[in-house]
Design an enzyme around this catalytic site. Structure first.
Site, mmCIF file in Angstrom:
data_model
loop_
_atom_site.group_PDB
_atom_site.id
_atom_site.type_symbol
_atom_site.label_atom_id
_atom_site.label_comp_id
_atom_site.label_asym_id
_atom_site.label_seq_id
_atom_site.Cartn_x
_atom_site.Cartn_y
_atom_site.Cartn_z
ATOM 1 N N SER A 101 6.763 0.719 -8.826
ATOM 2 C CA SER A 101 5.455 1.364 -9.022
ATOM 3 C C SER A 101 4.560 0.685 -10.050
ATOM 4 O O SER A 101 3.403 1.086 -10.210
ATOM 5 C CB SER A 101 5.653 2.834 -9.410
ATOM 6 O OG SER A 101 5.994 3.596 -8.275
ATOM 7 N N LYS A 104 1.118 -0.384 -8.953
ATOM 8 C CA LYS A 104 -0.077 0.448 -8.999
ATOM 9 C C LYS A 104 -1.070 0.009 -10.072
ATOM 10 O O LYS A 104 -2.220 0.439 -10.074
ATOM 11 C CB LYS A 104 0.329 1.909 -9.181
ATOM 12 C CG LYS A 104 1.057 2.448 -7.948
ATOM 13 C CD LYS A 104 1.850 3.708 -8.228
ATOM 14 C CE LYS A 104 2.637 4.109 -6.970
ATOM 15 N NZ LYS A 104 3.656 5.113 -7.225
ATOM 16 N N SER A 158 2.463 8.729 -10.793
ATOM 17 C CA SER A 158 2.988 7.646 -9.969
ATOM 18 C C SER A 158 3.049 8.065 -8.503
ATOM 19 O O SER A 158 3.992 7.725 -7.775
ATOM 20 C CB SER A 158 4.380 7.194 -10.447
ATOM 21 O OG SER A 158 4.657 5.877 -10.020
#
Length: 325
Positions: A101, A104, A158
């Protein structure tokens, strides 16, 4: 994945243990070996021309620091003094890793540059087509919220659902958004990376290296919107459901420095960051901090830690070296 007792995590990760490695640094432009074709071939990275090297405001790539091979609980790590331009620690910075993640960070940067933060986005069923156990912002089909509020759900909670909704809303599809991600990565010099989705879910063709993630984070921090969100322990967002009913939701940070589970070393203030976790990527954290006295800005990157405990322990070890900067 091992479960970590929070009390044990808080106790050990907050203790300023002596460094088991020697932190080294060097100044100046990035070393030429970062872009050598032989390295790209060796590590399986996309071949890049040396003209795409990083801007001079970045801390340079350096070879592994002395003692880096002794750190067996994490695979790749780096510590960068953004104020002085010094790279203080390097461990496998150019080795291929999966970003989970932390992807991102780039998703946010691309969305900020290519989207309208006030744009109202409508969540579609495809945005919720996620593997079991995915981290989510709890969106539902037909929900409407601004791109800015979607970014809060993506960066703080997230949320993979938020990341997919952002990509589709900005570029029309995840595939087209991934093209923008790769274009931006090449533009800023993150030439050892390739992205196929906005969320970091596992894919063999979705990879990076720790130094590239430093480069991406460094550039994302230039955006006020990004800084504002990642500096928050929590943010409110307005979500209007498919019936037209509006409600206020609160997105909370997954950063354990912000949840109170982990304390930073004496003299260091954590400003924000992005976590990431998958089976292949391990536990990951890209963090922005500062020395409380000198206000020197710090970026640390830790990838593929064996456990969440090891992730924050290593991060605190890196931050300890900045206590007297």
């Amino acid at each position: 994945m091992k479960c970590i007792n929070k009390n044990r995590l808080r106790l050990f990760a907050s203790v300023l243990l002596p460094l088991s490695f020697i932190l080294t640094g060097c100044q100046g432009q990035i070393k030429q070996e970062y872009s050598l074709d032989s390295r790209a071939a060796e590590y399986g990275f996309v071949k890049e021309d040396s003209s795409s090297l990083m801007a001079s405001d970045l801390c340079p790539y350096i070879e592994d620091s002395s003692g880096a091979d002794q750190n067996k609980t994490v695979y790749a790590a780096g510590a960068f003094n953004e104020t002085t331009g010094e790279t203080k620690y390097s461990q496998n910075l150019l080795k291929k890793i999966y970003p989970a993640s932390t992807t991102k960070i780039l998703t946010a940067l691309v969305a900020i540059e290519n989207g309208n933060l006030n744009q109202i986005c409508t969540v579609e069923a495809s945005d919720l087509d996620l593997p079991a156990g995915s981290s989510v912002a709890h969106l539902r089909v037909g929900d409407r919220l601004s791109l800015y509020d979607l970014m809060k759900g993506m960066l703080l909670e997230s949320g993979n659902d938020a990341a997919k909704a952002i990509a589709r809303s900005v570029a029309g599809s995840e595939e087209k958004f991934a093209d923008l991600m790769n274009q931006k990565a090449r533009e800023i010099g993150a030439s050892h990376s390739h992205f196929v989705n906005p969320d970091g879910l596992p894919d063999e063709d979705h990879y990076t290296c720790a130094y590239d993630m430093y480069v991406i984070f460094h550039n994302a921090l230039k955006e006020k919107t990004f800084r504002t969100i990642i500096r928050s322990k929590k943010q409110k967002a307005t979500v209007t459901d498919s019936t037209g009913k509006a409600s206020i939701v609160t997105y909370k940070s997954t950063n354990l420095y912000f949840t109170g589970d982990i304390r930073s070393p004496e003299g260091i203030r954590v400003l924000g960051g992005k976590t990431g976790t998958t089976n292949d990527a391990g536990y990951c954290l890209v963090l922005w901090s500062e020395n409380k006295t000198t206000k020197a800005k710090i970026i640390t990157v830790v990838f593929k830690a064996d456990t969440r405990y090891d992730l924050y322990l290593m991060t605190n070890k890196l931050l300890t070296s900045f206590g007297s900067v």
